[in-house]
Design a protein around this motif. Sequence first.
Motif, short mmCIF file in Angstrom:
data_model
loop_
_atom_site.label_atom_id
_atom_site.label_comp_id
_atom_site.label_asym_id
_atom_site.label_seq_id
_atom_site.Cartn_x
_atom_site.Cartn_y
_atom_site.Cartn_z
N MET A 1 0.83 -1.19 -0.03
CA MET A 1 0.05 -0.09 -0.04
C MET A 1 0.76 1.17 -0.09
SD MET A 1 -1.45 0.67 4.04
CE MET A 1 -0.17 0.94 5.20
N ARG A 2 0.46 2.30 -0.59
CA ARG A 2 1.11 3.78 -0.39
C ARG A 2 0.76 4.36 1.14
NH1 ARG A 2 -0.82 7.93 -4.29
NH2 ARG A 2 -2.95 7.17 -3.25
N ALA A 3 1.96 4.87 1.48
CA ALA A 3 1.95 5.65 2.61
C ALA A 3 2.84 6.61 2.77
CB ALA A 3 2.26 4.87 4.02
N VAL A 4 2.83 7.76 3.45
CA VAL A 4 3.82 8.85 3.42
C VAL A 4 4.76 8.53 4.66
CG1 VAL A 4 4.03 11.31 3.97
CG2 VAL A 4 2.25 10.63 2.84
N THR A 5 6.02 8.69 4.06
CA THR A 5 7.10 8.24 5.15
C THR A 5 8.03 9.52 5.15
OG1 THR A 5 8.40 7.17 3.52
CG2 THR A 5 7.07 5.83 4.78
N VAL A 6 8.83 9.47 6.15
CA VAL A 6 9.83 10.56 6.42
C VAL A 6 11.13 10.05 5.94
CG1 VAL A 6 10.92 12.28 7.75
CG2 VAL A 6 8.63 11.54 8.23
N THR A 7 12.01 10.91 4.88
CA THR A 7 13.24 10.34 4.47
C THR A 7 14.13 10.57 5.60
OG1 THR A 7 13.74 12.62 3.50
CG2 THR A 7 12.65 10.75 2.10
N GLU A 8 14.21 11.70 6.11
CA GLU A 8 15.05 12.03 7.32
C GLU A 8 14.52 13.17 7.88
OE1 GLU A 8 18.91 13.62 6.65
OE2 GLU A 8 18.25 14.32 4.63
N PHE A 9 14.36 13.37 9.61
CA PHE A 9 13.82 14.28 10.11
C PHE A 9 14.19 15.81 9.60
CE2 PHE A 9 14.10 11.16 13.67
CZ PHE A 9 12.66 10.78 13.26
N GLY A 10 13.19 16.54 9.53
CA GLY A 10 13.66 17.97 8.94
C GLY A 10 12.16 18.63 8.25
N PRO A 11 12.46 19.40 7.15
CA PRO A 11 11.56 20.09 6.51
C PRO A 11 10.39 19.45 5.92
CG PRO A 11 13.47 20.36 5.24
CD PRO A 11 13.87 19.29 6.43
N PRO A 12 9.39 20.10 5.59
CA PRO A 12 7.89 19.42 4.72
C PRO A 12 8.46 18.59 3.55
CG PRO A 12 7.48 21.51 5.77
CD PRO A 12 8.86 21.41 5.82
N GLU A 13 9.61 18.96 2.82
CA GLU A 13 9.85 18.33 1.53
C GLU A 13 10.34 16.97 1.83
OE1 GLU A 13 12.79 21.78 2.09
OE2 GLU A 13 10.62 21.38 2.35
N ASN A 14 10.95 16.34 3.09
CA ASN A 14 11.17 15.12 3.53
C ASN A 14 10.15 14.11 3.71
OD1 ASN A 14 13.57 16.46 3.65
ND2 ASN A 14 14.05 16.04 5.50
N LEU A 15 9.11 14.64 3.39
CA LEU A 15 7.75 13.61 3.17
C LEU A 15 7.51 13.14 1.93
CD1 LEU A 15 5.04 15.84 5.26
CD2 LEU A 15 6.61 13.84 6.24
N VAL A 16 7.58 11.85 1.72
CA VAL A 16 7.60 11.24 0.46
C VAL A 16 6.61 9.98 0.36
CG1 VAL A 16 9.86 11.88 -0.19
CG2 VAL A 16 9.55 9.69 1.02
N ILE A 17 6.01 9.86 -0.78
CA ILE A 17 5.15 8.51 -0.80
C ILE A 17 5.91 7.38 -0.98
CG2 ILE A 17 3.54 7.23 -2.44
CD1 ILE A 17 1.96 9.13 -0.92
N THR A 18 5.74 6.40 -0.28
CA THR A 18 6.34 5.14 -0.35
C THR A 18 5.62 3.86 -0.20
OG1 THR A 18 8.07 6.02 1.16
CG2 THR A 18 8.31 3.65 0.74
#
Length: 322
Positions: A1-18
């Motif tokens: 399934m698709r979910a939003v994950t955090v590539t690394e802690f930080g700004p909003p652009e670090n939220l990605v679909i995985t």
Amino acid sequence: MRAVTVTEFGPPENLVITDVERPSPAAGEVLVKVAAAGVNRADLLQRQGNYPPPPGASDIIGMEVSGTVAELGTEVTGWEIGQQVCALIAGGGYAEYVAVAAELLLPVPDSVDLIEAAALPEVACTVLSNLKRTAHLQRGELLLLHGGASGIGTHGIQWAKALGATVAVTAGSAEKLGLCRDLGADITINYHDDDFVEVLKTHGGADVILDIIGAKYLSRNVSALAADGRLVVIGMQGGVKAELNLGALLSKRGTIHATALRGREQSDKAAIVADTIATTWPMIADGRVKPVVGATFSLDKAGEAHALLESGKVTGKVLLTV
């Protein structure tokens, strides 16, 4: 399934679909196919690495959802596959599916759209647990809500007015104060122009203050209390440390409570959910309380949703649709 994950802690652009593994409901849980998820300030803190989920909770961000029941775990009764629900969760909301303890589910009120229902669980349970169960707000008392145009504020105004309280709010613009008046606020205070302490003194002080600011407002909140007033702190946007004048608090016979919802024991949250259904859902059913949604984004725009909430330029709730 698709979910939003955090590539690394930080700004909003670090939220990605995985792509992640779809959860399975354990005993006492249901699997919800998510229609929408609410975006909360706690989500921003988690994205920054400052608010980890409670032990055992999903590390996917998201503390409230709406959707339909897709699967029932063992030992679950009272819910049906395909039923529309919303839910209070400790994590996992920014995803296509989430496993939820059945006792933390709420039925979607008949008068509320399924997407809009995602705006209800956190604010409804927070307002009820703090204003009813902690502060014991009564009909005829004066309530001060800081951040009147926020998700908590817009719900709190309506809930307190339905109870029969007088409501004062603070906000930072004429537009936001206008929304608060439209929702029923009796006293509106632009914190850029007026001192809420001085305004409330002309009304005898606040019996209850629900505060999302924290340290920055602590001493002024105490000054704004009426005799036997109750200050409930639920946020720390203005810092975590402040000096408290106990003499001022004693002179008011005041009390200060600091509460949080996410980390409570499940049994405690279940009691709050049940009380919310019994107390607040009838207010929604007859139109006295309505969800206020300021912006909606698709799941892949989670970063934009976070940036908007962080900017302070939105009123009401921000939602992600799946």
